[in-house]
Design a protein around this motif. Sequence first.
Motif, mmCIF file in Angstrom:
data_model
loop_
_atom_site.group_PDB
_atom_site.id
_atom_site.type_symbol
_atom_site.label_atom_id
_atom_site.label_comp_id
_atom_site.label_asym_id
_atom_site.label_seq_id
_atom_site.Cartn_x
_atom_site.Cartn_y
_atom_site.Cartn_z
ATOM 1 N N THR A 41 0.704 -1.174 0.186
ATOM 2 C CA THR A 41 -0.019 0.028 -0.152
ATOM 3 C C THR A 41 0.772 1.231 0.266
ATOM 4 O O THR A 41 0.763 2.228 -0.650
ATOM 5 C CB THR A 41 -0.986 -0.083 1.304
ATOM 6 N N THR A 42 1.865 1.322 0.667
ATOM 7 C CA THR A 42 2.861 2.325 0.811
ATOM 8 C C THR A 42 3.292 2.740 -0.516
ATOM 9 O O THR A 42 3.404 3.832 -1.083
ATOM 10 C CB THR A 42 4.117 2.116 1.805
ATOM 11 N N LYS A 45 0.575 4.236 -2.853
ATOM 12 C CA LYS A 45 0.668 5.657 -2.582
ATOM 13 C C LYS A 45 1.818 6.429 -3.156
ATOM 14 O O LYS A 45 1.516 7.503 -3.192
ATOM 15 C CB LYS A 45 0.238 5.707 -1.117
ATOM 16 N N ILE A 50 0.377 10.104 -3.523
ATOM 17 C CA ILE A 50 -0.383 10.460 -2.009
ATOM 18 C C ILE A 50 0.972 10.612 -1.047
ATOM 19 O O ILE A 50 1.046 11.603 -0.220
ATOM 20 C CB ILE A 50 -1.131 9.444 -1.701
ATOM 21 N N TYR A 51 1.840 9.750 -1.152
ATOM 22 C CA TYR A 51 3.028 9.912 -0.344
ATOM 23 C C TYR A 51 4.473 10.628 -0.841
ATOM 24 O O TYR A 51 4.484 10.128 -2.252
ATOM 25 C CB TYR A 51 3.520 8.747 0.185
ATOM 26 N N TYR A 66 4.557 13.768 -7.191
ATOM 27 C CA TYR A 66 4.078 14.500 -5.799
ATOM 28 C C TYR A 66 3.640 15.523 -5.833
ATOM 29 O O TYR A 66 4.781 16.525 -6.330
ATOM 30 C CB TYR A 66 5.003 13.930 -4.763
ATOM 31 N N PHE A 77 -6.453 6.096 -7.927
ATOM 32 C CA PHE A 77 -6.045 5.148 -6.720
ATOM 33 C C PHE A 77 -7.241 4.610 -6.232
ATOM 34 O O PHE A 77 -8.038 5.456 -5.614
ATOM 35 C CB PHE A 77 -5.293 6.146 -6.034
ATOM 36 N N PRO A 79 -8.443 2.863 -3.148
ATOM 37 C CA PRO A 79 -7.929 2.109 -2.030
ATOM 38 C C PRO A 79 -8.593 0.912 -1.633
ATOM 39 O O PRO A 79 -9.488 0.326 -2.364
ATOM 40 C CB PRO A 79 -8.445 3.019 -0.788
ATOM 41 N N ASP A 151 -5.736 -1.251 -5.055
ATOM 42 C CA ASP A 151 -5.125 -1.805 -3.752
ATOM 43 C C ASP A 151 -6.224 -2.960 -3.306
ATOM 44 O O ASP A 151 -7.114 -2.706 -2.764
ATOM 45 C CB ASP A 151 -4.942 -0.941 -2.444
#
Length: 300
Positions: A41-42, A45, A50-51, A66, A77, A79, A151
């Motif tokens: 997931t990280t 993202k 997102i991250y 980003y 995305f 989730p 995801d």
Amino acid sequence: MIELREVTKTFTEEKAVDQLALTVKKGSIFGLLGSNGAGKTTLLKIIAGIYRPDTGKVLIDGQPVYEQPEVKQRILFMPDTPYFFPQATIRQMARFYRSIYPSWSEERYIQLTDIFKLDPKRKLHRFSKGMKRQAAFLLALSCMPELLILDEPIDGLDPVMRRMVKNLLFQETAAREMTVVISSHNLREIEDMCDHVGIMHQGRMLLEKEVDDLKSDTHKVQVAFRDRTHEEAVCGQLPVVHKERRGSVLLLIIRGEREQITETIQAYEPHVFDLLPLTLEEIFIYEMEDAGYDIQPILL
Ligand SMILES: Nc1ncnc2c1ncn2[C@@H]1O[C@H](COP(=O)(O)OP(=O)(O)OP(=O)(O)O)[C@@H](O)[C@H]1O
């Protein structure tokens, strides 16, 4: 095209993604596999913007993602638990997505509403888990994203819906070169749809390859030689990654070209010789074994 170079993301001392590099070609379906907590997931993202990674580069078609709204408008995305506004209907969520995604297609939305057979005026919180997932796909595909990041998307869908969603994804990738990144902890769930797969473990990519390369590089052979020395000779000549005796028959997993394997074994005129198809799961087990990992704790 997605390009990740030396990407690391740490949460309070723990590296969720560790020095990871990855390239996913435009129009392909990349399956990201790994056990709970592997970092999937990280990573998704990070790809979705997102991250922000602590170190490394993330490029989508050559551009950083980003805090880049114009790049993010081309990415969707989804989730692992679909999110909808409280009390919202599909129609209201569609209005929201239409305002966010310039690529939104009304025509596609109408087609998909018909395909999924969901009532666009019913409140989404009254839908079952599988129906919410279907609604999320309906909205996501209507946005016509260039990159769709999913995801654990299969969870909650019945077998008929799974097949339908997979077909829709195939159509989108074939028709307009949409790129799909899909995570799962179950290889069997996604093996028939991916043309590129990677296994993550403890934030790192243990193995990452094109499915066609994996399949054409590895072969399962059932063979019964006339003489034990023939077996030794063949195992000496070919890159055998796994060997198992089943009565008088020997099961070999061999790397290399099919023709060369056949030629080498046939030269010893064995009693039995069969080249059998390998599932992707089997290939992974042997590849991982070869790399020194036991796959069982890593994948289901
Ligand atoms: N927001 C966060 N804050 C702190 N730690 C986090 C956060 N998100 C993830 N982690 C940690 O990073 C690691 C990787 O988590 P991640 O959710 O990316 O794994 P995953 O492969 O998606 O797992 P799963 O299959 O269970 O969903 C885990 O150890 C997790 O505890």
